[in-house]
Motif scaffolding. Sequence first.
Motif, PDB file in Angstrom:
ATOM      1  N   ALA A 276       0.834  -1.202   0.000  1.00 48.58           N
ATOM      2  CA  ALA A 276       0.000   0.000   0.000  1.00 48.58           C
ATOM      3  C   ALA A 276       0.868   1.252   0.000  1.00 48.58           C
ATOM      4  O   ALA A 276       0.590   2.229  -0.722  1.00 48.58           O
ATOM      5  CB  ALA A 276      -0.933  -0.001   1.205  1.00 48.58           C
ATOM      6  N   GLY A 277       1.939   1.229   0.796  1.00 50.63           N
ATOM      7  CA  GLY A 277       2.853   2.369   0.806  1.00 50.63           C
ATOM      8  C   GLY A 277       3.516   2.578  -0.536  1.00 50.63           C
ATOM      9  O   GLY A 277       3.665   3.720  -1.002  1.00 50.63           O
ATOM     10  N   ALA A 278       3.908   1.485  -1.183  1.00 46.05           N
ATOM     11  CA  ALA A 278       4.524   1.599  -2.506  1.00 46.05           C
ATOM     12  C   ALA A 278       3.531   2.173  -3.517  1.00 46.05           C
ATOM     13  O   ALA A 278       3.908   2.984  -4.377  1.00 46.05           O
ATOM     14  CB  ALA A 278       5.018   0.229  -2.963  1.00 46.05           C
TER      15      ALA A 278
ATOM     16  N   LYS B   8       5.431  13.133  -4.763  1.00 48.48           N
ATOM     17  CA  LYS B   8       5.837  14.420  -4.204  1.00 48.48           C
ATOM     18  C   LYS B   8       5.505  14.532  -2.720  1.00 48.48           C
ATOM     19  O   LYS B   8       6.105  15.332  -2.005  1.00 48.48           O
ATOM     20  CB  LYS B   8       5.199  15.561  -4.987  1.00 48.48           C
ATOM     21  CG  LYS B   8       5.775  15.733  -6.393  1.00 48.48           C
ATOM     22  CD  LYS B   8       5.244  16.963  -7.077  1.00 48.48           C
ATOM     23  CE  LYS B   8       5.852  17.123  -8.472  1.00 48.48           C
ATOM     24  NZ  LYS B   8       7.287  17.427  -8.411  1.00 48.48           N
ATOM     25  N   LEU B   9       4.539  13.745  -2.251  1.00 47.26           N
ATOM     26  CA  LEU B   9       4.236  13.725  -0.820  1.00 47.26           C
ATOM     27  C   LEU B   9       4.762  12.457  -0.174  1.00 47.26           C
ATOM     28  O   LEU B   9       5.571  12.505   0.753  1.00 47.26           O
ATOM     29  CB  LEU B   9       2.729  13.857  -0.588  1.00 47.26           C
ATOM     30  CG  LEU B   9       2.281  14.073   0.879  1.00 47.26           C
ATOM     31  CD1 LEU B   9       0.947  14.821   0.908  1.00 47.26           C
ATOM     32  CD2 LEU B   9       2.151  12.775   1.654  1.00 47.26           C
ATOM     33  N   PHE B  10       4.326  11.306  -0.684  1.00 48.24           N
ATOM     34  CA  PHE B  10       4.664  10.042  -0.030  1.00 48.24           C
ATOM     35  C   PHE B  10       6.081   9.590  -0.329  1.00 48.24           C
ATOM     36  O   PHE B  10       6.581   8.666   0.315  1.00 48.24           O
ATOM     37  CB  PHE B  10       3.666   8.957  -0.451  1.00 48.24           C
ATOM     38  CG  PHE B  10       2.267   9.217   0.031  1.00 48.24           C
ATOM     39  CD1 PHE B  10       1.940   9.051   1.369  1.00 48.24           C
ATOM     40  CD2 PHE B  10       1.292   9.650  -0.844  1.00 48.24           C
ATOM     41  CE1 PHE B  10       0.654   9.299   1.817  1.00 48.24           C
ATOM     42  CE2 PHE B  10       0.003   9.900  -0.405  1.00 48.24           C
ATOM     43  CZ  PHE B  10      -0.318   9.730   0.941  1.00 48.24           C
ATOM     44  N   GLY B  11       6.761  10.246  -1.292  1.00 45.77           N
ATOM     45  CA  GLY B  11       8.146   9.909  -1.557  1.00 45.77           C
ATOM     46  C   GLY B  11       9.082  10.311  -0.431  1.00 45.77           C
ATOM     47  O   GLY B  11      10.195   9.796  -0.324  1.00 45.77           O
ATOM     48  N   ASP B  12       8.655  11.233   0.415  1.00 50.83           N
ATOM     49  CA  ASP B  12       9.450  11.658   1.575  1.00 50.83           C
ATOM     50  C   ASP B  12       8.531  11.680   2.797  1.00 50.83           C
ATOM     51  O   ASP B  12       8.203  12.749   3.327  1.00 50.83           O
ATOM     52  CB  ASP B  12      10.051  13.038   1.311  1.00 50.83           C
ATOM     53  CG  ASP B  12      11.073  13.442   2.373  1.00 50.83           C
ATOM     54  OD1 ASP B  12      11.306  12.640   3.307  1.00 50.83           O
ATOM     55  OD2 ASP B  12      11.625  14.556   2.278  1.00 50.83           O
ATOM     56  N   PRO B  13       8.095  10.502   3.255  1.00 49.70           N
ATOM     57  CA  PRO B  13       7.060  10.462   4.305  1.00 49.70           C
ATOM     58  C   PRO B  13       7.496  11.051   5.638  1.00 49.70           C
ATOM     59  O   PRO B  13       6.673  11.627   6.353  1.00 49.70           O
ATOM     60  CB  PRO B  13       6.759   8.965   4.437  1.00 49.70           C
ATOM     61  CG  PRO B  13       7.989   8.277   3.926  1.00 49.70           C
ATOM     62  CD  PRO B  13       8.523   9.154   2.849  1.00 49.70           C
TER      63      PRO B  13
END
Length: 673
Positions: A232-234, A242-247
Amino acid sequence: MLVVCTVLAVLGAFRAGISTDEPIHVMRLRNYFDNGWYALDWDYDGKGPGSDGTNTFVYAPVAMLLLHAWSVLFGVEGWNHVSGSAHAYDVRHLGVVVMGLVGLAAVAAIGRVLLRHWGWGVVSASILAAIPMWTGHEMFNVKDIPVATGYTLATLGLMLFVRAERPGRRLAAARAFCLFAGLVLAMGTRPGMWPGLVGVVAVAIAGIWLAAGPRRPAVLTTVELGAVCVAAGAALVAIYPKLFGDPFRALPRTTEGSSKFRDGVPPDRLYVPAHLASEIPTLLLFFILTGLVLGGLLVAQRWRTDPVIAARVGLVGFQAAAMPVVAMLVGSDLYNDLRQLLFSGPASAVLGAYGIAWWLQRPRLRTRRLVAVAAVAGLLLPLVDQITLQPYQVTYANLASDVAAGLTHADDAHPGSDFWRVSIPELIEAQPLNHQLLCKATVSKETDRAFRFINGGQYSTSRSLDCREEANGPLAPEGLTVNRAPGDRVYDAVFLKEAPPNCTPLNKVTRWRHGFDVTLTVLARCSNDPPIMPPEGVYADSTALATAQLRDLWRFAVDGWERWPTRFSLQARAPQAWISFRPGGQCRVYGCTLQISGYGPSDLTARVNGDLVRVQRTPQAIGVPISVEEAGNPHGIWVSLRRASGGTLGVTMTGLSERELDQDHLKPTEGQR
């Protein structure tokens, strides 16, 4: 119950107007396709999306991407085109209904797992459908319904992970899909949901290990659960890098952005219990609270002896109560009823069924009969309210609140109003609309008077645009004709429940609720005298801006202006804009020049009270001459700006002031005629 509420939701998807937030998410999706940021147009000012002063990280594009795919399926959008047509909004509304129905199905499945009978699953789903807030938001809410459905799917998947024995292939696939889809939908729509989702995952892992005998099954189940979470994270990283690439940088800001929305207004820590008491049907609230208390006792008593049941009840209770309690403790900014906590509704419905089941197991027959009658009434009475409120179920308040308001307040002071303005199409139907129309007008807290602008707050635009000309307004898709007289002191505006003293009601939308005729929105005709220009002028960087105080520039920029939250200037992007004021003493004696600090196009033309005048220019200002005769006009000065070539005006204004008159600029040149 479920069939009737589904029919109401489907019909309401086409009857309800466009809510205030929907065009904003259309804007975000267009920017996402353009540059990868699910951001507002004005987030690109300054340091850009995600910087301080923006709320870019509050939302993510998953729900709107699903609705976009749904719209493509219906042929109203292309893969790279996001439509703003009225038909496209209707199709999106129908897509939100489908998401809500998925949430109802997930609630039914949770009720089946927890109470071990599909009958109780149907009761659980019926309780959720009977809550008017759920059915009402199903018709249009593109952010809160998807989040609630996603959270519920995740809870269902985790409940299926918590079991004493290994599952078959179908069950293993089903629980993995529910958890994966739930995490992606909930966090991919509102990333600030991550603490609640991390919490339910932690509860599930604890239940897995407590329920396991040998260590190997617990390890395998935990690894499987972890793999689904990683997948799910992937998926989230792939969808919105742009957001989840640097959580680690972004996720803490998502919770801060989601809980701080009201420009420093002190939080009300009793907000949640007060609104629960007024917005949830009273009988259903009784059963929900019963289920919550019983669930807490069961977890405390049986987490060792029966960890599977304890963990499953704990998962439901966590979704229902954990984040609302945290919101009360930390003082989160909650507004517009309980829609920000809509995700707790599905789990609360399951707890309501749990409470009914417990009462029906009491030994006394009389008690069981009374509970059965109360349960049926708890479902049917809100259904009657939903039918009478259709399609504005979001304005619901329970009977106790209506009775209390009727006893303590004047007429039409009952709770519940159309915050979302989805009743505007009904409100303006058959109205002449021959004046400026504001879908919302600022009402001064000090004077209780309406003014011709909207204060958009920290994260949205302030504006004096006619609602029909507002590109991101709820009436833009209708393409309504704008026809109004220049220098018009009168304007029409939409208010909730009642009009201010300087306005006269023209029409109102009402609904019958519990025997009371409740006003939801009012269309009123208002007037304001032009303000006196202070000697020092008025400016966009003043602390008085958007306060409706004497030196507020918005009191002068009466029509056609807009301000992005990061700018100290007003822009006019409509074909025409107006400025209104009353001159000071010197101007009434000698005449003056209205100096518009800022800049505009070379073919800018100006009219003063309808008469064309010659525009004077400097690199930093635009001058509009005001003659002695015009300055003495008892109705004040009305300056209209437009381009000789037509089209978008394109004027930027940072302030207004009076300067000495240059007599050579009283008459227009040939090119300005």
